[in-house]
Design a protein around this motif. Structure first.
Motif, PDB file in Angstrom:
ATOM      1  N   GLY A  13       0.870  -1.089  -0.244  1.00  0.00           N
ATOM      2  CA  GLY A  13      -0.044  -0.008  -0.031  1.00  0.00           C
ATOM      3  C   GLY A  13       0.795   1.377   0.011  1.00  0.00           C
ATOM      4  N   GLY A  14       0.214   2.145  -0.591  1.00  0.00           N
ATOM      5  CA  GLY A  14       0.940   3.643  -0.725  1.00  0.00           C
ATOM      6  C   GLY A  14       2.102   3.533  -1.432  1.00  0.00           C
ATOM      7  N   ALA A  15       2.594   4.588  -2.051  1.00  0.00           N
ATOM      8  CA  ALA A  15       3.993   4.923  -2.920  1.00  0.00           C
ATOM      9  C   ALA A  15       3.901   6.442  -3.108  1.00  0.00           C
ATOM     10  N   PHE A  16       3.002   6.682  -4.088  1.00  0.00           N
ATOM     11  CA  PHE A  16       2.904   8.475  -4.405  1.00  0.00           C
ATOM     12  C   PHE A  16       4.553   8.730  -5.106  1.00  0.00           C
ATOM     13  N   GLY A  17       5.079   7.759  -5.880  1.00  0.00           N
ATOM     14  CA  GLY A  17       6.444   8.116  -6.259  1.00  0.00           C
ATOM     15  C   GLY A  17       7.693   7.558  -5.421  1.00  0.00           C
ATOM     16  N   GLY A  18       7.327   7.432  -3.990  1.00  0.00           N
ATOM     17  CA  GLY A  18       8.430   7.106  -3.075  1.00  0.00           C
ATOM     18  C   GLY A  18       9.097   5.882  -3.290  1.00  0.00           C
ATOM     19  N   LYS A  19       8.443   5.007  -3.905  1.00  0.00           N
ATOM     20  CA  LYS A  19       9.010   3.467  -4.131  1.00  0.00           C
ATOM     21  C   LYS A  19       9.402   3.190  -5.590  1.00  0.00           C
ATOM     22  N   SER A  20       9.616   4.311  -6.352  1.00  0.00           N
ATOM     23  CA  SER A  20       9.911   4.020  -7.877  1.00  0.00           C
ATOM     24  C   SER A  20      11.156   3.728  -8.143  1.00  0.00           C
ATOM     25  N   ASP A  21      12.210   4.329  -7.162  1.00  0.00           N
ATOM     26  CA  ASP A  21      13.574   4.076  -7.416  1.00  0.00           C
ATOM     27  C   ASP A  21      14.191   2.704  -6.839  1.00  0.00           C
TER      28      ASP A  21
END
Length: 544
Positions: A13-21
């Protein structure tokens, strides 16, 4: 050898771009696990989360816009200085997006952009929700209001007169298909009683408008190959249960439900029959992931195609059972109906068993490859290209206490063009969540530093928008029926964040006559701008 690696994706759950790297600690934990032959878990304390999460880039924006004698936009000149922190992350894309995503929803005939991203001794920044577009949209929409004020034009009328039409191409090569901005503006104007309120409320009360524009997926792959951007497998066996296999990442945004809908619709069955498996690389086909608001448009189209392929097999089976032409059959209400004579039909289960005879389980795949060729050949021409774009228009009503400087957002009328709301409740939730996140950046959230150290790396000192500060939100769904989206749908996960920041700033100006150009708009900044106004100075607090 990649075939020796199996990835099981848990429901996080959640991300908002913070787990793309790909993060260094993720690779370190994998190497440690291989070295010791045991599972390895890395647990961060709160400060470590603040130091490693890739949040939004602090940006100093200089922008100039011009209009001609007819009130038409004539030029946009933009310079952005972007603080990237210690690492590269998505910095190149961020830098381009800061400029090119200003090319909608208005027709701009002349455009110049200069963007510079700096490495600094701060926590790294990355692709946060509304990637690259939020800060420049804040500058652009507040400047649009200043232009309208100087020209003696109503802010909504000014925007309406400068909108891009549907089915057009922007100066930098964006291919605009559906565009519901006009309806968004007209409906928020009517619902908010704009004409009766703007410029007419008591001192300390104000109303402001802003628009938004964002990509619905990326036209180009993040990998340099010709593989599909999304692939979905569908299987139906004799029990009539439908299984969908996809690695489109469900992170709480409802993509599993969307996949089920896109398959159930062409098959004419209820969602009770459908089961989605999107966890294991050994059983589900490759997908590029949840980023750039791409999942509904791309994985949804792939799921629809797979469902249609299965439907074609069931129709052929119904033809064999009834001896009626295949062209007349439709799938509806768990039946395969012959439309010219609805009394002729077979049940879904009967058609399935006939299709499986001497054949076995029905299987099909659907893919989304890429949109038609688009864009130019100048530097950065590929940045911001998308198969479709979402559009928004928000009106915010605020109160401002001139003594304390406290801003309270009372109500937001939020119109979002999502193409087609496949799941209206989920779309409304995305809009409301975007507004909450955007209001946090607009009013309270910030990262102060001293010599590279964050001063508030915990949830006691880092302020977020409280439930008491969340305004009433009236979501207005605008359905422009995109011709290439799955059943007309396009994105709703990032674009809805963009307009809320400038809408609040413009409402503050309507309330007390000051322009705040630095975020967050904290009480001290409000009081400072009011003092400047009282002293006869320019009531604008400069900033980024």
């Amino acid at each position: 050898d990649m075939h020796r690696i199996r990835v099981i994706r848990p429901m996080v759950g959640g991300a908002f771009g913070g787990k793309s790297d790909p993060f260094p600690h993720e690779m370190i934990s994998a190497l440690l696990s291989r070295a010791c032959g045991r599972p390895v878990k890395i647990l961060f304390d709160r400060e470590e989360v603040f130091l490693t999460n890739h949040g939004r880039h602090p940006t100093r924006t200089q922008m100039a816009m011009g209009i001609d004698a007819n009130g038409k936009l004539s030029a946009l000149d933009l310079k952005a200085e972007i603080d990237g922190g210690a690492w590269g992350s998505f910095g190149v894309v961020t830098t381009y997006y800061n400029g090119v995503l200003c090319m909608g929803p208005y027709r701009i005939p002349t455009f110049r952009y200069s963007g510079t991203r700096y490495y600094t001794n701060k926590a790294p920044c990355g692709a946060m929700r509304g990637h690259g577009a939020v800060n420049s949209r804040f500058a652009m929409e507040t400047l649009m209001d200043q232009l309208a004020e100087k020209a003696g034009l109503d802010p909504i009328d000014f925007r309406l007169d400068n909108l891009l039409p549907a089915n057009t191409t922007t100066l930098n090569g964006f291919r605009i298909t559906s565009n519901g901005t006009q309806e968004c503006l007209e409906r928020t104007r009517q619902r908010s009683h704009w004409d009766e309120r703007h410029g007419k409320l008591a001192f300390g009360e104000g109303i402001g408008v802003a628009c938004g524009f964002y990509i619905s997926g990326s036209a180009h792959r993040i990998h340099r190959n010709r593989f599909p951007q999304s692939t979905v497998h569908v299987k139906i066996d004799m029990d009539g249960g439908i299984t969908i296999h996809s690695l489109a990442a469900e992170i709480g945004q409802g993509s599993d439900t969307m996949l089920a809908q896109c398959v159930a619709e062409p098959l004419g069955v209820s969602l009770d029959r459908v089961h989605v498996y999107a966890r294991n690389t050994d059983t589900a086909p490759f997908d590029l992931g949840s980023y750039s608001s791409r999942v509904t448009f791309m994985a949804g189209n792939a799921a629809r195609k797979a469902g249609e392929a299965i439907a074609a097999k069931l129709i052929k089976a119904a033809h064999r059972i009834t001896d009626k032409p295949v062209e007349g059959f439709v799938l509806r209400d768990e039946k395969v109906l012959y439309a010219p004579d609805p009394s002729v039909s077979v049940t879904f289960q009967e058609a399935l068993h006939e299709a499986m005879a001497e054949n076995g389980a029905l299987m099909a795949k659907g893919i989304y490859q890429e949109p038609p060729p688009m864009g130019g050949n100048f530097k950065g021409a590929a940045a911001g290209l998308a198969p479709s774009y979402s559009f928004q228009a928000y009106v915010a009503r605020v109160t401002v206490d001139p003594d304390t400087g406290f801003i309270r957002v009372v109500k937001v009328w939020a119109a979002h063009d999502c193409g087609k709301a496949l799941n209206p409740m989920i779309v409304e939730g995305q809009v409301e969540g975007s507004i909450h996140m955007g209001l946090g950046q607009a009013l309270v959230e910030e990262f102060p530093y001293i010599r590279g150290s964050i001063l508030n790396p915990n949830l006691l000192d880092y302020r977020t928008l409280s439930p008491q500060q969340m305004p009433e939100v009236e979501v207005i769904l605008v359905e422009s029926e995109d011709p290439e989206g799955p059943y007309g749908a396009k994105e709703c996960g990032e674009g809805p964040l963009l307009p809320i920041l400038p809408a609040v700033a413009n409402a503050v100006h309507d309330a007390v006559g000051i322009r705040l150009t630095s975020l967050p708009m904290t009480p001290d900044k409000v009081v400072g701008a009011l003092e400047r106004k009282a002293a006869g100075k320019t009531p604008v607090l400069a900033g980024a």
